[in-house]
Design a protein around this motif. Sequence first.
Motif, PDB file in Angstrom:
ATOM      1  N   ALA A 147       0.829  -1.204   0.000  1.00  0.00           N
ATOM      2  CA  ALA A 147       0.000   0.000   0.000  1.00  0.00           C
ATOM      3  C   ALA A 147       0.867   1.259   0.000  1.00  0.00           C
ATOM      4  O   ALA A 147       0.567   2.235  -0.709  1.00  0.00           O
ATOM      5  N   GLY A 148       1.952   1.227   0.762  1.00  0.00           N
ATOM      6  CA  GLY A 148       2.855   2.381   0.789  1.00  0.00           C
ATOM      7  C   GLY A 148       3.514   2.623  -0.554  1.00  0.00           C
ATOM      8  O   GLY A 148       3.619   3.759  -1.018  1.00  0.00           O
ATOM      9  N   ALA A 149       3.950   1.540  -1.203  1.00  0.00           N
ATOM     10  CA  ALA A 149       4.574   1.685  -2.522  1.00  0.00           C
ATOM     11  C   ALA A 149       3.562   2.204  -3.544  1.00  0.00           C
ATOM     12  O   ALA A 149       3.889   3.065  -4.369  1.00  0.00           O
ATOM     13  N   ALA A 150       2.342   1.702  -3.471  1.00  0.00           N
ATOM     14  CA  ALA A 150       1.312   2.152  -4.409  1.00  0.00           C
ATOM     15  C   ALA A 150       0.971   3.632  -4.197  1.00  0.00           C
ATOM     16  O   ALA A 150       0.876   4.400  -5.165  1.00  0.00           O
ATOM     17  N   ALA A 165       3.792   5.828  -5.486  1.00  0.00           N
ATOM     18  CA  ALA A 165       3.778   5.929  -6.947  1.00  0.00           C
ATOM     19  C   ALA A 165       2.650   6.842  -7.423  1.00  0.00           C
ATOM     20  O   ALA A 165       2.854   7.690  -8.300  1.00  0.00           O
ATOM     21  N   VAL A 166       1.471   6.696  -6.842  1.00  0.00           N
ATOM     22  CA  VAL A 166       0.338   7.535  -7.229  1.00  0.00           C
ATOM     23  C   VAL A 166       0.636   9.003  -6.915  1.00  0.00           C
ATOM     24  O   VAL A 166       0.350   9.894  -7.724  1.00  0.00           O
ATOM     25  N   GLY A 167       1.231   9.264  -5.762  1.00  0.00           N
ATOM     26  CA  GLY A 167       1.565  10.638  -5.395  1.00  0.00           C
ATOM     27  C   GLY A 167       2.552  11.272  -6.355  1.00  0.00           C
ATOM     28  O   GLY A 167       2.389  12.425  -6.774  1.00  0.00           O
ATOM     29  N   PHE A 168       3.592  10.518  -6.727  1.00  0.00           N
ATOM     30  CA  PHE A 168       4.576  11.056  -7.665  1.00  0.00           C
ATOM     31  C   PHE A 168       3.963  11.290  -9.037  1.00  0.00           C
ATOM     32  O   PHE A 168       4.252  12.298  -9.687  1.00  0.00           O
ATOM     33  N   ASP A 194      -0.634  18.402  -2.982  1.00  0.00           N
ATOM     34  CA  ASP A 194      -1.516  17.251  -2.743  1.00  0.00           C
ATOM     35  C   ASP A 194      -0.827  15.944  -3.133  1.00  0.00           C
ATOM     36  O   ASP A 194      -0.898  14.952  -2.410  1.00  0.00           O
ATOM     37  N   GLY A 195      -0.157  15.937  -4.276  1.00  0.00           N
ATOM     38  CA  GLY A 195       0.575  14.745  -4.703  1.00  0.00           C
ATOM     39  C   GLY A 195       1.702  14.400  -3.751  1.00  0.00           C
ATOM     40  O   GLY A 195       1.950  13.225  -3.450  1.00  0.00           O
ATOM     41  N   ALA A 196       2.395  15.421  -3.253  1.00  0.00           N
ATOM     42  CA  ALA A 196       3.484  15.181  -2.307  1.00  0.00           C
ATOM     43  C   ALA A 196       2.959  14.627  -0.987  1.00  0.00           C
ATOM     44  O   ALA A 196       3.602  13.772  -0.369  1.00  0.00           O
ATOM     45  N   VAL A 197       1.803  15.096  -0.550  1.00  0.00           N
ATOM     46  CA  VAL A 197       1.205  14.573   0.684  1.00  0.00           C
ATOM     47  C   VAL A 197       0.841  13.098   0.510  1.00  0.00           C
ATOM     48  O   VAL A 197       1.100  12.269   1.395  1.00  0.00           O
ATOM     49  N   ILE A 198       0.261  12.759  -0.640  1.00  0.00           N
ATOM     50  CA  ILE A 198      -0.086  11.361  -0.897  1.00  0.00           C
ATOM     51  C   ILE A 198       1.173  10.503  -0.907  1.00  0.00           C
ATOM     52  O   ILE A 198       1.208   9.419  -0.312  1.00  0.00           O
ATOM     53  N   GLY A 230       3.997  11.167   0.587  1.00  0.00           N
ATOM     54  CA  GLY A 230       4.509  11.127   1.956  1.00  0.00           C
ATOM     55  C   GLY A 230       3.782  10.110   2.819  1.00  0.00           C
ATOM     56  O   GLY A 230       4.397   9.383   3.603  1.00  0.00           O
ATOM     57  N   ILE A 231       2.472  10.053   2.661  1.00  0.00           N
ATOM     58  CA  ILE A 231       1.698   9.052   3.401  1.00  0.00           C
ATOM     59  C   ILE A 231       2.109   7.650   2.975  1.00  0.00           C
ATOM     60  O   ILE A 231       2.242   6.741   3.804  1.00  0.00           O
ATOM     61  N   GLY A 232       2.352   7.478   1.670  1.00  0.00           N
ATOM     62  CA  GLY A 232       2.811   6.184   1.179  1.00  0.00           C
ATOM     63  C   GLY A 232       4.160   5.793   1.762  1.00  0.00           C
ATOM     64  O   GLY A 232       4.375   4.638   2.143  1.00  0.00           O
ATOM     65  N   ILE A 233       5.066   6.747   1.861  1.00  0.00           N
ATOM     66  CA  ILE A 233       6.382   6.472   2.451  1.00  0.00           C
ATOM     67  C   ILE A 233       6.230   6.101   3.918  1.00  0.00           C
ATOM     68  O   ILE A 233       6.876   5.162   4.402  1.00  0.00           O
ATOM     69  N   LEU A 234       5.366   6.814   4.634  1.00  0.00           N
ATOM     70  CA  LEU A 234       5.148   6.486   6.048  1.00  0.00           C
ATOM     71  C   LEU A 234       4.549   5.093   6.217  1.00  0.00           C
ATOM     72  O   LEU A 234       4.928   4.350   7.140  1.00  0.00           O
TER      73      LEU A 234
END
Length: 91
Positions: free
Chosen positions: A12-15, A18-21, A72-76, A78-82
């Motif tokens: 889920a974090g990787a997905a 990727a979506v955020g980037f 918004d993309g960076a926040v998504i 960041g959540i994925g990285i966390l």
Amino acid sequence: MILFASVGLLVAGAALTAVGFVRARAPWIRYQALKAQDANVARYERWRGGLRDSGPTGASVAMSVLRKQVRDGAVIAGIGILLAIAGLLLR
């Protein structure tokens, strides 16, 4: 059971990363182009001796919208990285 949760968080974090980037990339490229175009217009108007109106322009409004989309993309991402870090720590 913890292994499944760990792998799930990693996936889920990787997905999400990727979506955020992907969501942040196109607006960032367009923002940089608008910023460069705005700088060129400012240089031209200084060279010409004209005064720029201090009010908001269409480009400045578009740049603020693009900055919000990038944020918004960076926040998504960041959540994925966390989530990925949480998945690694859960092991």
